[in-house]
Design a protein around this motif. Sequence first.
Motif, mmCIF file in Angstrom:
data_model
loop_
_atom_site.group_PDB
_atom_site.id
_atom_site.type_symbol
_atom_site.label_atom_id
_atom_site.label_comp_id
_atom_site.label_asym_id
_atom_site.label_seq_id
_atom_site.Cartn_x
_atom_site.Cartn_y
_atom_site.Cartn_z
ATOM 1 N N ARG A 20 0.838 -1.178 0.000
ATOM 2 C CA ARG A 20 0.000 0.000 0.000
ATOM 3 C C ARG A 20 0.882 1.240 0.000
ATOM 4 N N PRO A 21 0.699 2.128 -0.968
ATOM 5 C CA PRO A 21 1.554 3.311 -1.003
ATOM 6 C C PRO A 21 1.314 4.216 0.198
ATOM 7 N N VAL A 22 2.397 4.779 0.689
ATOM 8 C CA VAL A 22 2.326 5.716 1.807
ATOM 9 C C VAL A 22 1.865 7.059 1.279
ATOM 10 N N GLU A 23 0.846 7.605 1.887
ATOM 11 C CA GLU A 23 0.354 8.921 1.476
ATOM 12 C C GLU A 23 1.248 10.004 2.076
ATOM 13 N N LEU A 24 1.825 10.806 1.203
ATOM 14 C CA LEU A 24 2.768 11.830 1.639
ATOM 15 C C LEU A 24 2.070 13.057 2.210
ATOM 16 N N GLY A 25 0.823 13.269 1.831
ATOM 17 C CA GLY A 25 0.084 14.404 2.375
ATOM 18 C C GLY A 25 0.693 15.736 1.984
ATOM 19 N N ARG A 26 0.971 16.574 2.992
ATOM 20 C CA ARG A 26 1.521 17.906 2.727
ATOM 21 C C ARG A 26 2.934 17.853 2.158
ATOM 22 N N ALA A 27 3.620 16.746 2.397
ATOM 23 C CA ALA A 27 4.993 16.635 1.898
ATOM 24 C C ALA A 27 5.052 16.254 0.420
ATOM 25 N N ARG A 28 3.910 15.945 -0.188
ATOM 26 C CA ARG A 28 3.907 15.482 -1.572
ATOM 27 C C ARG A 28 4.515 16.494 -2.551
ATOM 28 N N PRO A 29 4.182 17.779 -2.479
ATOM 29 C CA PRO A 29 4.824 18.726 -3.412
ATOM 30 C C PRO A 29 6.333 18.821 -3.212
ATOM 31 N N PHE A 30 6.787 18.734 -1.960
ATOM 32 C CA PHE A 30 8.226 18.831 -1.712
ATOM 33 C C PHE A 30 8.965 17.598 -2.244
ATOM 34 N N VAL A 31 8.372 16.421 -2.062
ATOM 35 C CA VAL A 31 8.983 15.206 -2.599
ATOM 36 C C VAL A 31 8.995 15.258 -4.123
ATOM 37 N N GLY A 32 7.883 15.735 -4.726
ATOM 38 C CA GLY A 32 7.859 15.890 -6.172
ATOM 39 C C GLY A 32 8.919 16.864 -6.655
ATOM 40 N N GLY A 33 9.131 17.948 -5.910
ATOM 41 C CA GLY A 33 10.189 18.888 -6.275
ATOM 42 C C GLY A 33 11.566 18.265 -6.174
ATOM 43 N N ALA A 34 11.778 17.411 -5.165
ATOM 44 C CA ALA A 34 13.064 16.722 -5.033
ATOM 45 C C ALA A 34 13.291 15.754 -6.189
ATOM 46 N N VAL A 35 12.226 15.095 -6.643
ATOM 47 C CA VAL A 35 12.346 14.206 -7.795
ATOM 48 C C VAL A 35 12.756 14.993 -9.041
ATOM 49 N N ILE A 36 12.113 16.136 -9.248
ATOM 50 C CA ILE A 36 12.475 16.977 -10.397
ATOM 51 C C ILE A 36 13.918 17.459 -10.281
ATOM 52 N N LEU A 37 14.341 17.821 -9.074
ATOM 53 C CA LEU A 37 15.723 18.284 -8.875
ATOM 54 C C LEU A 37 16.716 17.178 -9.187
ATOM 55 N N TYR A 38 16.413 15.962 -8.743
ATOM 56 C CA TYR A 38 17.297 14.833 -9.052
ATOM 57 C C TYR A 38 17.356 14.593 -10.562
ATOM 58 N N PHE A 39 16.217 14.625 -11.222
ATOM 59 C CA PHE A 39 16.191 14.451 -12.675
ATOM 60 C C PHE A 39 16.985 15.557 -13.361
ATOM 61 N N LEU A 40 16.915 16.767 -12.829
ATOM 62 C CA LEU A 40 17.646 17.892 -13.406
ATOM 63 C C LEU A 40 19.150 17.660 -13.345
ATOM 64 N N PHE A 41 19.653 17.181 -12.193
ATOM 65 C CA PHE A 41 21.096 17.056 -12.007
ATOM 66 C C PHE A 41 21.658 15.783 -12.640
#
Length: 596
Positions: free
Chosen positions: A323-344
Amino acid sequence: MALAPPPTTSDARKPGTGPGPDEPATPGRLARLVRRPLSFQTLLVGGAVIIVGYLALVPLGYLFHDTFLSGNGGVSFGAFSRAYGGNSQSGTMLLNSMWFAVGSAALALILGTVLAYVQVRTDTPFKGLFFAASLVPLIVPGILYATSWIFLGDPSSGILNSLVFKPLFGATPINIYSLWGMIWVQGLHLAPVAFLLMVAAFRAMDPSLEESAAMSGAGRGIILWRITLPLLRPAMVSSALLMFVQSLESFEVPGLLGLQNGIYVFTSRIYFVLRAYPVDYGSAGAYAIGLLVIAAAGVLLSSWLQRSSRNYQTVTGKAFRPRPVELGRARPFVGGAVILYFLFTVLLPVAVLVYASLLKFYAAPSRKALSTMTLDNYRQVLHMPLAFTALKNSLLLGVGAATLVMVLTAVVSWVVLRTRARGRRLLDMLAFTPIVIPGLVLGLALSFVYLRVPLPIYGTLLILLIAYCTRYLPYGMRYSSAAMAQMSPELEESAAVSGASWFQTFRRILLPLMSSGILAGWVYILVVSFRELSSTILLYSPGKEVLSVLIWEQFENGQFTTLAALGVCMVLILMLLVSIAYRFGARFGLQSDSTN
């Protein structure tokens, strides 16, 4: 070597099985006894065994022979004295090698594990980026990845220093030509490999223990630290040691970044010694043996630590669905970290490579630099005769090595898994032996062999093909063994009862059923052979360059923009080859399914 189970008592005296101990051999029986050992099966399997033994043992034998024996034939340690004694600064080189390997492995493992957890266990957005972030760095060769970070992190002209840090802070803190810069580049390049390994571990792990802990009131941090990570310990240890060995044997990153600032590791020191005059082959062999011992110790440590992996098994006969863990309020920040990793890891390195390929002379992005963009570098590559020669050589070696390795390992895996032949475990171990031989060490060992054996193949494509087949034999063996282990021996027994010969059974039944595993191994070996540099750099001769060597020569000559254009073409060709191979494999698989 017996390739079938020993005959039972009821089979001992059947007609035509051979004379008894006191029975004279008639001419017909003698003919049958002579023909039986020379059957196609015996010749094919025996030839595969001989080839594996030759590839695994002969280069190492010559390496040790030429390193330890002196000119008068006695055992000597003079090569080790020259390599590690006096003012050789071998202690600094050893520390650099260990820091580089440990740091790169740690960075790759941390990034790979975090990303795998986010991708498998959470409802993070942008999950489609994970595929590109894991695939592109695997296709981009290490020499191009290191070159792209030179464009990004050079202290004087790097884009990050010139456009980001200097305008904002008035300083240029990034120095890609340092040990930390080497660790950063190597760790980012290996992170996708760690990610793929850890994704498989997360998907195979039953999350019921984590859910039980959550129901008992444990927080996410406690669950992660006390349950998830301990259950992943075998996979993490295996991944970490694999990253360690791959970093230890890396040549591209230390060669491009470390040598610019006098930072030596084992691989760059071996290259430097062999490029000096006069060439000291003994010292190079001593360095190679030291590197080989450390790499072998890492592999053996990994095998020893995996002995207790059964204590961490959570996948049983019960079905489960994480069952996936619901990130809640942290979801946008985790998504931003994913984009940052893809960028670098993907966007910036590839984009700066394309940008540099459009310039006459490399410069940080500016209005003046953008106004001078041109396709002249691509025209120069297209009109460079050596580029087409290198492309042809790379294609021949990649396709040849992939085909030979997969055919050879298909036969060897049959011997190991389907027969009771004495020594089959030894054969299996021999097939995996080259995994502990770093590429540069293998190139040096093969040069020791064919500079002394009266065979005119040194400096030809044949010696490069031998090097590639030896280097990637263990990987082909893993793919073939996994595919062979999934098939029941009943299929072969049914074919034998129906009158099919061994070769017919192998060609018409085993190979088609193994096609998915063989194709995956074939594509992998094609890609890594196409971009191989470490074992090639010591064995090629003028006119026998491959694309990776041609890119290295452009770097040594300071032709960075031409290098970038050549690298972009190489990446596009690799992506085209991979897509064609998988399309062909999918069509072949559909056709084989429809005919069965």
